[in-house]
Design a protein around this motif. Sequence first.
Motif, PDB file in Angstrom:
ATOM      1  N   UNK A 130       0.695  -1.442   0.284  1.00 37.06           N
ATOM      2  CA  UNK A 130       0.469   0.467   0.050  1.00 37.06           C
ATOM      3  C   UNK A 130       0.432   1.393   0.052  1.00 37.06           C
ATOM      4  N   UNK A 131       2.255   1.784   1.117  1.00 40.29           N
ATOM      5  CA  UNK A 131       2.854   2.483   1.082  1.00 40.29           C
ATOM      6  C   UNK A 131       3.631   2.194  -0.076  1.00 40.29           C
ATOM      7  N   UNK A 132       4.312   1.134  -1.074  1.00 44.50           N
ATOM      8  CA  UNK A 132       4.495   1.404  -2.600  1.00 44.50           C
ATOM      9  C   UNK A 132       4.068   1.588  -2.996  1.00 44.50           C
ATOM     10  N   UNK A 133       2.664   1.737  -2.705  1.00 45.75           N
ATOM     11  CA  UNK A 133       1.828   2.088  -4.529  1.00 45.75           C
ATOM     12  C   UNK A 133       1.670   3.677  -4.263  1.00 45.75           C
ATOM     13  N   UNK A 134       1.040   4.257  -3.292  1.00 45.60           N
ATOM     14  CA  UNK A 134       1.140   5.514  -2.662  1.00 45.60           C
ATOM     15  C   UNK A 134       1.718   5.990  -3.433  1.00 45.60           C
ATOM     16  N   UNK A 135       3.233   6.144  -2.411  1.00 43.12           N
ATOM     17  CA  UNK A 135       4.939   6.353  -3.367  1.00 43.12           C
ATOM     18  C   UNK A 135       4.507   6.802  -4.680  1.00 43.12           C
ATOM     19  N   UNK A 136       4.005   5.317  -5.439  1.00 42.46           N
ATOM     20  CA  UNK A 136       4.075   5.356  -6.867  1.00 42.46           C
ATOM     21  C   UNK A 136       3.566   6.700  -7.268  1.00 42.46           C
ATOM     22  N   UNK A 137       1.935   6.517  -6.624  1.00 37.32           N
ATOM     23  CA  UNK A 137       1.444   7.438  -7.668  1.00 37.32           C
ATOM     24  C   UNK A 137       1.699   9.090  -7.097  1.00 37.32           C
ATOM     25  N   UNK A 138       1.903   8.971  -5.855  1.00 34.80           N
ATOM     26  CA  UNK A 138       2.640  10.347  -5.248  1.00 34.80           C
ATOM     27  C   UNK A 138       3.991  10.947  -5.449  1.00 34.80           C
ATOM     28  N   UNK A 139       4.767  10.330  -6.716  1.00 35.82           N
ATOM     29  CA  UNK A 139       6.189  10.395  -6.670  1.00 35.82           C
ATOM     30  C   UNK A 139       6.688  11.733  -7.444  1.00 35.82           C
ATOM     31  N   UNK A 140       5.953  12.438  -7.616  1.00 34.05           N
ATOM     32  CA  UNK A 140       6.440  13.833  -8.132  1.00 34.05           C
ATOM     33  C   UNK A 140       6.399  14.724  -6.412  1.00 34.05           C
ATOM     34  N   UNK A 141       5.133  14.005  -5.159  1.00 36.07           N
ATOM     35  CA  UNK A 141       4.959  15.055  -4.005  1.00 36.07           C
ATOM     36  C   UNK A 141       6.302  14.348  -2.633  1.00 36.07           C
ATOM     37  N   UNK A 142       6.248  13.060  -3.828  1.00 38.28           N
ATOM     38  CA  UNK A 142       7.349  12.336  -2.267  1.00 38.28           C
ATOM     39  C   UNK A 142       8.938  12.357  -2.766  1.00 38.28           C
ATOM     40  N   UNK A 143       8.734  11.976  -3.707  1.00 38.21           N
ATOM     41  CA  UNK A 143      11.183  12.041  -3.820  1.00 38.21           C
ATOM     42  C   UNK A 143      11.218  14.141  -3.895  1.00 38.21           C
ATOM     43  N   UNK A 144      12.061  13.488  -3.020  1.00 36.94           N
ATOM     44  CA  UNK A 144      13.281  14.669  -2.938  1.00 36.94           C
ATOM     45  C   UNK A 144      13.730  15.436  -3.937  1.00 36.94           C
ATOM     46  N   UNK A 145      14.109  14.844  -5.074  1.00 31.76           N
ATOM     47  CA  UNK A 145      14.529  15.479  -5.887  1.00 31.76           C
ATOM     48  C   UNK A 145      13.419  14.481  -7.540  1.00 31.76           C
TER      49      UNK A 145
END
Lengths: 320, 319
Positions: free
Chosen positions: B54-69
């Motif tokens: 679930x967390x991975x999926x959320x991070x994948x969907x929100x990548x532009x907001x979650x990823x530091x760069x």
Amino acid sequence: MSGKGLYILKRLAGAFVTLAVIATLTFTLLRVLPGGPFDTEKALPEEVKANIEARYGLDRPVLDQYLSFMGGILRGDLGESYKYVGRSVADIIGEALPVSMELGLMSLLVAYLVGIPLGVFAAARHNSAFDTGAMLIAVSGVALPSFMVGPLLVSIFSFGIPFAFLQGSLPPALWESPAHYILPVLTLGLRPAAILARMTRGAVLESIHQDFVRTARAKGVSERVVLFKHVLRNSLIPILSISGPLVAGLLSGSFIIEIIFAIPGIGKHLVQSVTNRDYPLILALTLVFSMMLVVANLVVDLLYGFVDPRVRPEKSGAGG
Amino acid sequence: MTADGETTSSSRTLIDRERLGSGVRAWSQAIFHSRAGRRFLAHRGGVLSAIYIFVLLAMALLAPFVAPYSFETQNIDRLLQGPSAEHWFGTDALGRDVFSRVIYGARMSMAVGLLTALVSLIIGGVYGAISGWVGGWLDSVLMRLVDILDSIPSLVLLILVGVVFTAYQPFENPEIRALVGILLALSVVGWVSLARLVRGQVLQVREMQFVESAHAIGAPGSRILIRHIAPNILGPVVVMLTYQVPANILFESFLSFVGLGLQPPYASWGVLANDGWRAKSDPHLIFFPGAALFVTMLAFNFFGDALRDALDPKVARSR
């Protein structure tokens, strides 16, 4: 006995049809593939390109090409490679296939020699720390991607990262001496070993509580003989059933492993020939891979009868 | 604990929230209080895996907001650095943040894994249901076709089909192009085993008495299939799909690793692993994308195991 002969004949006929379908499918796909084999970055003059294409018969109607390709296969003529100019495809495969099979056989040996005993011992000590540990290793082995394992082994044993004293202890690539074999064989063998260990454990657990095992123990047969003779023999069917695809997959080498370790096997040609649009080579490789699978599955189905006389090959062959 | 015991004193303005609440309650009831749900929750590895997925999926969907760069931002002053507080997974040969690239790579993996499962559910489900339900000569023909498809070594054809599909499609965005190509290639073969499973299950369930009684009261075939048979064969189908997901994720990264899938500078775990493999002397570049793939594969496998044990207690007990 004649029943078995008939069965083999039937299977071979079926295999022939399958291979014909695969050859046709691949041929069609290749014609649909964008870009031709002689599209270079700098466009060739029209006449030159036309000449080259005529040389390889690419100017003829597609149906014509198809028929001569299929006819060639029947005569055992696989044609000439487009990229390795002047070399026949049979020649290239004849050179690369033994290397892949060597790699595959050794990995297979590792897989069976490690996987089966691991599975048997894990089942014998069901729910012990050893069992848990072994299965943890097995589950990890299945999930570890080979393109991670290979390079990491190379950086440990060849480049000495992070253990400097190991630097240079094993060569990082190529296929020249037994020392070169170790890393690729381990990398390729890990996954099937893990699969076999899990499978064996499950199968052994099924049969370990049956009456004949208790009888054998009661007779005073040593534990090792009970496990590896009585129990394992009766657990071979599930192990066999995954062996077909496993063996075929390993014998044809893994293209990832061959690329990582720069091993001159057919797996390396596979990716290159697709990028190069080397039609005859792609077609031949597809057929080689398919043949391996067909043969491995046939052998496995025949082995069922040996392992368990109750299984008649006539029945096990009919799928669906 | 006891949801039915609480008496809700509701005013009229709360109707919407209440209706929403009852929906949530029904779901939570289904998940947390059914037998299968309880069995699943008892499986610690399965629950952890579900959370991870679930967390991975959320991070994948929100990548532009979650990823530091961003996945392509280069920092020329920091090439090939090891893990640090600023760059958790270090930087690559072009000074890009590996942690961010791993997060962006998860998008490709999750999309391939989940969408192929969906496609093979649709194709395989319909195909298998028709084969098992109609039976007779149609069944024989359909299953013969499945047999032939099954005996094709998938690897070579998958590669070819993938390349063909990647070339012919209307999409411009390279990430979507690669995704659609791989998706279609995997869909060509992925549904086969599912079709076989669904057919077998339908054959079994259609002989049961509740199907017979549905027939008897005059329910049409389509209704019987959807309302009576589908819910009863859902368990094994979902479990098989769960096991297909990691296999498809692995295939995508293999293709991208050898350069036939997604192309740099875009990030997929296979592309990242290829970068790392080329860099040779910096194992962190291959370790992190590899580890991401490893943990994800493990998670889906554990999740599948837990699901199987929860939905089919017979298997769980005999294990």
